[in-house]
Design a protein around this motif. Sequence first.
Motif, PDB file in Angstrom:
ATOM      1  N   VAL A  50      25.381  49.167  60.670  1.00 26.12           N
ATOM      2  CA  VAL A  50      25.900  49.956  59.547  1.00 26.12           C
ATOM      3  C   VAL A  50      26.355  49.011  58.440  1.00 26.12           C
ATOM      4  O   VAL A  50      26.778  47.879  58.712  1.00 26.12           O
ATOM      5  N   VAL A  51      26.248  49.487  57.215  1.00 27.34           N
ATOM      6  CA  VAL A  51      26.792  48.772  56.061  1.00 27.34           C
ATOM      7  C   VAL A  51      28.037  49.532  55.609  1.00 27.34           C
ATOM      8  O   VAL A  51      27.947  50.683  55.165  1.00 27.34           O
ATOM      9  N   GLN A  52      29.191  48.886  55.770  1.00 26.42           N
ATOM     10  CA  GLN A  52      30.466  49.476  55.386  1.00 26.42           C
ATOM     11  C   GLN A  52      30.735  49.146  53.929  1.00 26.42           C
ATOM     12  O   GLN A  52      30.729  47.981  53.528  1.00 26.42           O
ATOM     13  N   VAL A  53      30.996  50.185  53.122  1.00 28.77           N
ATOM     14  CA  VAL A  53      31.049  50.039  51.665  1.00 28.77           C
ATOM     15  C   VAL A  53      32.456  50.272  51.136  1.00 28.77           C
ATOM     16  O   VAL A  53      33.095  51.277  51.454  1.00 28.77           O
ATOM     17  N   GLY A  54      32.922  49.345  50.314  1.00 29.65           N
ATOM     18  CA  GLY A  54      34.219  49.472  49.680  1.00 29.65           C
ATOM     19  C   GLY A  54      34.129  50.139  48.322  1.00 29.65           C
ATOM     20  O   GLY A  54      33.122  50.017  47.623  1.00 29.65           O
ATOM     21  N   CYS A  55      35.215  50.826  47.934  1.00 26.40           N
ATOM     22  CA  CYS A  55      35.271  51.523  46.646  1.00 26.40           C
ATOM     23  C   CYS A  55      36.391  51.013  45.740  1.00 26.40           C
ATOM     24  O   CYS A  55      36.478  51.403  44.578  1.00 26.40           O
ATOM     25  N   TRP A  74      27.909  45.125  58.499  1.00 26.26           N
ATOM     26  CA  TRP A  74      27.868  44.281  57.313  1.00 26.26           C
ATOM     27  C   TRP A  74      28.700  44.967  56.236  1.00 26.26           C
ATOM     28  O   TRP A  74      28.922  46.183  56.302  1.00 26.26           O
ATOM     29  N   ALA A  75      29.146  44.209  55.255  1.00 31.20           N
ATOM     30  CA  ALA A  75      30.032  44.766  54.237  1.00 31.20           C
ATOM     31  C   ALA A  75      29.406  44.731  52.858  1.00 31.20           C
ATOM     32  O   ALA A  75      28.605  43.851  52.531  1.00 31.20           O
ATOM     33  N   ALA A  76      29.806  45.713  52.045  1.00 32.01           N
ATOM     34  CA  ALA A  76      29.535  45.733  50.606  1.00 32.01           C
ATOM     35  C   ALA A  76      30.877  45.921  49.913  1.00 32.01           C
ATOM     36  O   ALA A  76      31.704  46.717  50.368  1.00 32.01           O
ATOM     37  N   VAL A  77      31.099  45.183  48.829  1.00 29.63           N
ATOM     38  CA  VAL A  77      32.402  45.213  48.159  1.00 29.63           C
ATOM     39  C   VAL A  77      32.224  45.500  46.674  1.00 29.63           C
ATOM     40  O   VAL A  77      31.301  45.000  46.044  1.00 29.63           O
TER      41      VAL A  77
END
Length: 291
Positions: A50-55, A74-77
């Motif tokens: 999963v790609v965990q996404v920050g807002c 994995w992360a998205a920022v």
Amino acid sequence: MSSKKDASGPPPPPRPLGVAVADSHTHLDMQEGSVEEALAKAASVGVTTVVQVGCDVPGSRWAAETAAAHDAVWAAVALHPNEAPRLVHGDPDGWSGQRRAPGGRAALDEALEQIDALAALPQVRAVGETGLDYFRTGPEGVEEQQYSFRRHIGIAKERGKALVIHDRDAHEDVLRVLDEEGAPARVVFHCYSGDAAMAKTCADKGYYMSFAGNVTFKNAQPLRDALAVAPPELILVETDAPFLTPAPYRGRPNAPYLVPYTLRAMAQVKGMDEDELAAAVAANTARAFDY
């Protein structure tokens, strides 16, 4: 007889996929239960990444920390498009439900510096979700959104990360700003919302298009038309959980384990074998996020 709780609680798990895929965009911090439970439930049906996404800054920091702690994440920022005018002009409740005082452009710049620092981390594979959202932000917020979007594009290019785009009621401006700034090597239109003509434009530019549960909604024929013309090598699947739960469970809480419902609907639209599409989506997601 089904109880009211049954009709509003988590949907039942789907039949497991034969080929494992990734949920390219989710918000585990907004979902019920622990991260470990969500990942185990997803893996049990063939959703192994999963790609965990920050807002916002706290959400982006949480995404980076969660990705560091879990091999399947994995992360998205980024700062969500709606976050930019909130930082500058203030907001009565904000993302967290806490009142935010106006901070001016300096507050936005400070937040962008923190996003830039997070984007340098190895477990952070994307800058997003950024972009433009004209649905809730009035005309007074457009300037700050576009400024923030341009800064995020620069961060993605400087850090060599994918750019994850949130585009709502702003198709022409999103494409224009990407052209003006020069798009990063890898661009993902999260929860793709354009029509078939825009899908052809995105395909010509090599942009990935990620489809969510709303592609299954009865009133979403334009989305299905877009999916039909999108090249298989540029298609991703996502939940955007806890939002956009696929039919027939629309309105109930979404989660990564529900990806197979959407992927099977996508395979029907594309006229592709389920395993063939899953294999393409898995390869595309790994390529888009460079893992």
